[in-house]
Design a protein around this motif. Structure first.
Motif, PDB file in Angstrom:
ATOM      1  N   GLU A  53       0.829  -1.207   0.000  1.00  0.00           N
ATOM      2  CA  GLU A  53       0.000   0.000   0.000  1.00  0.00           C
ATOM      3  C   GLU A  53       0.865   1.258   0.000  1.00  0.00           C
ATOM      4  OE1 GLU A  53      -3.251   0.153  -0.601  1.00  0.00           O
ATOM      5  OE2 GLU A  53      -2.977  -2.007  -0.863  1.00  0.00           O
ATOM      6  N   THR A  54       1.966   1.232   0.719  1.00  0.00           N
ATOM      7  CA  THR A  54       2.882   2.379   0.710  1.00  0.00           C
ATOM      8  C   THR A  54       3.456   2.585  -0.692  1.00  0.00           C
ATOM      9  OG1 THR A  54       3.451   2.000   3.030  1.00  0.00           O
ATOM     10  CG2 THR A  54       4.961   3.357   1.739  1.00  0.00           C
ATOM     11  N   ILE A  55       3.825   1.492  -1.346  1.00  0.00           N
ATOM     12  CA  ILE A  55       4.349   1.582  -2.715  1.00  0.00           C
ATOM     13  C   ILE A  55       3.286   2.157  -3.636  1.00  0.00           C
ATOM     14  CG2 ILE A  55       5.075   0.196  -4.700  1.00  0.00           C
ATOM     15  CD1 ILE A  55       6.473  -1.662  -2.572  1.00  0.00           C
ATOM     16  N   ARG A  56       2.047   1.733  -3.474  1.00  0.00           N
ATOM     17  CA  ARG A  56       0.959   2.275  -4.302  1.00  0.00           C
ATOM     18  C   ARG A  56       0.774   3.768  -4.059  1.00  0.00           C
ATOM     19  NH1 ARG A  56      -3.125  -2.784  -3.756  1.00  0.00           N
ATOM     20  NH2 ARG A  56      -2.427  -3.860  -5.621  1.00  0.00           N
ATOM     21  N   MET A  57       0.880   4.187  -2.797  1.00  0.00           N
ATOM     22  CA  MET A  57       0.748   5.612  -2.490  1.00  0.00           C
ATOM     23  C   MET A  57       1.878   6.411  -3.133  1.00  0.00           C
ATOM     24  SD  MET A  57      -0.652   6.181   1.364  1.00  0.00           S
ATOM     25  CE  MET A  57       0.496   5.109   2.192  1.00  0.00           C
ATOM     26  N   VAL A  58       3.091   5.898  -3.031  1.00  0.00           N
ATOM     27  CA  VAL A  58       4.236   6.590  -3.635  1.00  0.00           C
ATOM     28  C   VAL A  58       4.049   6.663  -5.147  1.00  0.00           C
ATOM     29  CG1 VAL A  58       6.720   6.452  -4.068  1.00  0.00           C
ATOM     30  CG2 VAL A  58       5.838   6.010  -1.767  1.00  0.00           C
ATOM     31  N   ALA A  59       3.638   5.561  -5.753  1.00  0.00           N
ATOM     32  CA  ALA A  59       3.423   5.547  -7.205  1.00  0.00           C
ATOM     33  C   ALA A  59       2.346   6.549  -7.603  1.00  0.00           C
ATOM     34  CB  ALA A  59       3.045   4.143  -7.663  1.00  0.00           C
ATOM     35  N   TYR A  60       1.289   6.642  -6.814  1.00  0.00           N
ATOM     36  CA  TYR A  60       0.221   7.603  -7.091  1.00  0.00           C
ATOM     37  C   TYR A  60       0.757   9.034  -7.044  1.00  0.00           C
ATOM     38  CZ  TYR A  60      -3.527  10.804  -5.789  1.00  0.00           C
ATOM     39  OH  TYR A  60      -4.350  11.889  -5.704  1.00  0.00           O
ATOM     40  N   MET A  61       1.525   9.337  -5.990  1.00  0.00           N
ATOM     41  CA  MET A  61       2.024  10.707  -5.845  1.00  0.00           C
ATOM     42  C   MET A  61       3.061  11.055  -6.904  1.00  0.00           C
ATOM     43  SD  MET A  61       2.055  11.458  -1.759  1.00  0.00           S
ATOM     44  CE  MET A  61       3.015  10.069  -1.238  1.00  0.00           C
ATOM     45  N   VAL A  62       3.863  10.080  -7.316  1.00  0.00           N
ATOM     46  CA  VAL A  62       4.878  10.342  -8.334  1.00  0.00           C
ATOM     47  C   VAL A  62       4.252  10.379  -9.722  1.00  0.00           C
ATOM     48  CG1 VAL A  62       6.927   9.381  -9.466  1.00  0.00           C
ATOM     49  CG2 VAL A  62       6.794   9.424  -6.978  1.00  0.00           C
ATOM     50  N   ASN A  63       3.479   9.369 -10.049  1.00  0.00           N
ATOM     51  CA  ASN A  63       2.952   9.249 -11.417  1.00  0.00           C
ATOM     52  C   ASN A  63       1.714  10.097 -11.668  1.00  0.00           C
ATOM     53  OD1 ASN A  63       4.989   7.395 -11.955  1.00  0.00           O
ATOM     54  ND2 ASN A  63       3.726   5.669 -11.329  1.00  0.00           N
ATOM     55  N   LYS A  65       0.241  12.569  -9.460  1.00  0.00           N
ATOM     56  CA  LYS A  65       0.319  13.950  -8.998  1.00  0.00           C
ATOM     57  C   LYS A  65       1.568  14.671  -9.487  1.00  0.00           C
ATOM     58  CE  LYS A  65      -1.353  15.122  -5.043  1.00  0.00           C
ATOM     59  NZ  LYS A  65      -1.507  15.307  -3.590  1.00  0.00           N
ATOM     60  N   GLY A  66       2.549  13.934 -10.017  1.00  0.00           N
ATOM     61  CA  GLY A  66       3.754  14.543 -10.561  1.00  0.00           C
ATOM     62  C   GLY A  66       4.730  15.054  -9.519  1.00  0.00           C
ATOM     63  N   MET A  67       4.687  14.482  -8.333  1.00  0.00           N
ATOM     64  CA  MET A  67       5.587  14.936  -7.270  1.00  0.00           C
ATOM     65  C   MET A  67       6.967  14.303  -7.426  1.00  0.00           C
ATOM     66  SD  MET A  67       2.964  14.729  -4.026  1.00  0.00           S
ATOM     67  CE  MET A  67       4.108  15.369  -2.822  1.00  0.00           C
TER      68      MET A  67
END
Length: 111
Positions: A53-63, A65-67
């Motif tokens: 779930e943490t990996i999914r959150m990071v992927a969401y924010m990077v991919n 949201k463009g963070m």
């Protein structure tokens, strides 16, 4: 989530589940303290559902949201609960959208 029903996942399983290369997962493991898979005597990584779930959150924010990675790390450190809630909300909305699209497609097939 329904895809995290096991206690531990190998890196290849996590890679397939989240759609990221294994090299990215290994890098993120060293970059984000919140991602820390267990290892057996042979060095095989075993990720918990929380890691996934943490990996999914990071992927969401990077991919999505463009963070940048540094901003993601700071955001997780500062406000993990807020990030988790936003991520879960977005995931639920994506599921609803997909379900509605399936219903629309079914209706169009009936015509």
């Amino acid at each position: 989530m329904d895809s995290t029903s096991k206690r531990y996942y190998k890196i290849s399983e996590v890679s397939e589940m989240v759609g990221l290369p294994m090299s990215t997962l290994r890098y993120w493991e060293s970059y984000f303290p919140a991602i820390h898979p267990q290892r057996n005597d042979r060095g095989t990584r075993f990720y918990t559902p929380r890691d996934v779930e943490t990996i999914r959150m990071v992927a969401y924010m990077v991919n999505d949201k463009g963070m940048k990675l540094e901003a993601v790390r700071e955001e997780l450190k500062r406000n993990r609960d807020g990030v988790t809630k936003k991520f879960e909300t977005v995931e639920r909305l994506k599921k609803v959208r997909n379900r509605l699209q399936e219903m629309l497609d079914s209706l169009h097939k009936l015509r």
